[in-house]
Motif scaffolding. Structure first.
Motif, mmCIF file in Angstrom:
data_model
loop_
_atom_site.group_PDB
_atom_site.id
_atom_site.type_symbol
_atom_site.label_atom_id
_atom_site.label_comp_id
_atom_site.label_asym_id
_atom_site.label_seq_id
_atom_site.Cartn_x
_atom_site.Cartn_y
_atom_site.Cartn_z
ATOM 1 N N SER A 1 0.391 -0.882 -0.277
ATOM 2 C CA SER A 1 0.132 0.334 0.262
ATOM 3 C C SER A 1 0.864 1.041 -0.069
ATOM 4 O O SER A 1 0.180 2.328 -0.421
ATOM 5 N N SER A 2 2.225 1.196 0.374
ATOM 6 C CA SER A 2 3.229 2.573 0.180
ATOM 7 C C SER A 2 3.873 2.889 -0.998
ATOM 8 O O SER A 2 4.957 3.238 -0.802
ATOM 9 N N TYR A 3 2.951 1.508 -1.930
ATOM 10 C CA TYR A 3 3.729 1.638 -3.086
ATOM 11 C C TYR A 3 3.149 2.349 -4.085
ATOM 12 O O TYR A 3 2.087 2.089 -4.211
ATOM 13 N N ALA A 4 3.320 3.336 -5.274
ATOM 14 C CA ALA A 4 2.885 3.602 -6.286
ATOM 15 C C ALA A 4 2.709 2.557 -7.097
ATOM 16 O O ALA A 4 4.033 2.417 -7.294
ATOM 17 N N VAL A 5 2.234 2.202 -8.389
ATOM 18 C CA VAL A 5 2.488 1.190 -9.096
ATOM 19 C C VAL A 5 1.208 1.517 -10.472
ATOM 20 O O VAL A 5 0.850 2.416 -10.898
ATOM 21 N N GLY A 6 1.793 1.554 -11.824
ATOM 22 C CA GLY A 6 2.375 2.157 -12.737
ATOM 23 C C GLY A 6 2.344 0.579 -13.605
ATOM 24 O O GLY A 6 2.552 -0.251 -13.048
ATOM 25 N N TRP A 7 1.395 0.788 -14.514
ATOM 26 C CA TRP A 7 0.993 -0.227 -15.604
ATOM 27 C C TRP A 7 2.476 0.585 -17.010
ATOM 28 O O TRP A 7 1.857 1.761 -17.664
ATOM 29 N N PHE A 8 2.993 -0.032 -17.745
ATOM 30 C CA PHE A 8 3.566 0.115 -18.762
ATOM 31 C C PHE A 8 3.919 -1.083 -20.126
ATOM 32 O O PHE A 8 3.289 -2.273 -19.928
ATOM 33 N N TYR B 1 2.555 -6.050 -21.470
ATOM 34 C CA TYR B 1 2.182 -5.128 -20.146
ATOM 35 C C TYR B 1 3.755 -5.952 -19.300
ATOM 36 O O TYR B 1 3.049 -6.809 -19.006
ATOM 37 N N TYR B 2 3.472 -4.583 -19.021
ATOM 38 C CA TYR B 2 4.709 -4.838 -17.468
ATOM 39 C C TYR B 2 3.858 -4.090 -16.388
ATOM 40 O O TYR B 2 3.466 -2.462 -16.583
ATOM 41 N N CYS B 3 3.781 -4.430 -15.010
ATOM 42 C CA CYS B 3 4.245 -3.150 -14.009
ATOM 43 C C CYS B 3 4.794 -3.126 -13.124
ATOM 44 O O CYS B 3 5.786 -4.234 -13.518
ATOM 45 N N ALA B 4 4.491 -1.891 -12.894
ATOM 46 C CA ALA B 4 6.309 -1.386 -12.031
ATOM 47 C C ALA B 4 6.024 -1.186 -10.368
ATOM 48 O O ALA B 4 5.198 -0.525 -10.396
ATOM 49 N N ALA B 5 7.162 -0.775 -9.730
ATOM 50 C CA ALA B 5 6.715 -0.566 -8.034
ATOM 51 C C ALA B 5 7.598 0.715 -7.724
ATOM 52 O O ALA B 5 8.617 0.350 -7.585
ATOM 53 N N ARG C 1 8.823 1.249 -24.476
ATOM 54 C CA ARG C 1 7.643 0.984 -23.614
ATOM 55 C C ARG C 1 7.549 2.597 -23.195
ATOM 56 O O ARG C 1 8.298 3.797 -23.220
ATOM 57 N N GLU C 2 5.597 1.828 -23.081
ATOM 58 C CA GLU C 2 5.068 3.570 -23.091
ATOM 59 C C GLU C 2 4.250 3.586 -22.047
ATOM 60 O O GLU C 2 3.793 2.151 -21.807
ATOM 61 N N PHE C 3 3.610 4.523 -20.990
ATOM 62 C CA PHE C 3 2.913 4.344 -19.607
ATOM 63 C C PHE C 3 1.685 4.075 -19.968
ATOM 64 O O PHE C 3 1.008 4.423 -21.121
ATOM 65 N N VAL C 4 1.193 3.749 -19.486
ATOM 66 C CA VAL C 4 -0.209 3.340 -19.907
ATOM 67 C C VAL C 4 -1.495 3.949 -18.731
ATOM 68 O O VAL C 4 -2.888 3.859 -18.946
ATOM 69 N N ALA C 5 -1.362 3.446 -17.287
ATOM 70 C CA ALA C 5 -1.647 4.500 -16.801
ATOM 71 C C ALA C 5 -0.720 3.960 -14.788
ATOM 72 O O ALA C 5 -0.047 2.914 -14.780
ATOM 73 N N GLY C 6 -1.380 4.814 -13.622
ATOM 74 C CA GLY C 6 -0.305 4.829 -12.821
ATOM 75 C C GLY C 6 -1.608 4.747 -11.459
ATOM 76 O O GLY C 6 -2.682 6.054 -11.769
ATOM 77 N N ILE C 7 -1.268 4.735 -10.384
ATOM 78 C CA ILE C 7 -1.812 4.766 -9.153
ATOM 79 C C ILE C 7 -0.974 5.497 -8.140
ATOM 80 O O ILE C 7 0.135 4.118 -7.835
ATOM 81 N N ARG C 8 -1.169 6.057 -7.690
ATOM 82 C CA ARG C 8 -0.585 6.251 -5.699
ATOM 83 C C ARG C 8 -0.263 5.220 -4.913
ATOM 84 O O ARG C 8 -1.800 5.484 -4.670
ATOM 85 N N GLU C 9 0.218 6.000 -3.591
ATOM 86 C CA GLU C 9 0.193 5.208 -2.308
ATOM 87 C C GLU C 9 -1.268 5.336 -2.082
ATOM 88 O O GLU C 9 -2.180 6.592 -1.980
#
Length: 127
Positions: A29-36, A95-99, A44-52
């Motif tokens: 819950s303390s990490y922002a997560v992005g999908w690329f 598609y990749y997720c990242a934190a 590689r390009e950004f497609v969505a992100g959500i903050r902590e």
């Protein structure tokens, strides 16, 4: 934190898929997560992100997917989802997720801000 992306597959244009990004080894819950995503021959390009959670869990999307893709998180399950609707052939990619942590909203789209990456999951949209 370690990430595992899943949920990719083959779908017809106009269809939907839901990707999952499961996390382990940290307070998710303390990490922002992005999908690329990365299509063959493209960067590689950004497609969505959500903050902590503590930063309100706000979201960010590029215009190319806004209104079609929705990112959400279930902190109890240590999982972030990417609901993809009205899929187009041009959405075909790995598609990749990242934190990452401590990002302002506008910087969620910047790949270098992320420390942890999951393996990719292939999404193929047929016309």
């Amino acid at each position: 934190v370690q990430l595992q992306a899943s949920g990719g597959g083959l779908v017809q244009a106009g269809g939907s898929l839901r990707l999952s990004c499961a996390a382990s080894g940290g307070t998710f819950s303390s990490y922002a997560v992005g999908w690329f995503r990365q299509a063959p021959g493209k960067e590689r390009e950004f497609v969505a992100g959500i903050r902590e959670r503590e930063r309100g869990g706000t979201t960010l999307y590029p215009d190319s997917v806004k209104g079609r893709f929705t990112i959400s998180r279930d902190n109890a399950k240590n999982t972030v989802y990417l609901q993809m609707n009205s899929l187009k052939p041009e959405d075909t990619a790995v598609y990749y997720c990242a934190a990452g942590r401590n990002m302002i909203l506008s910087s969620i789209s910047v790949q270098s801000n992320y420390r942890s990456w999951g393996q990719g999951t292939q999404v193929t949209v047929s016309s």
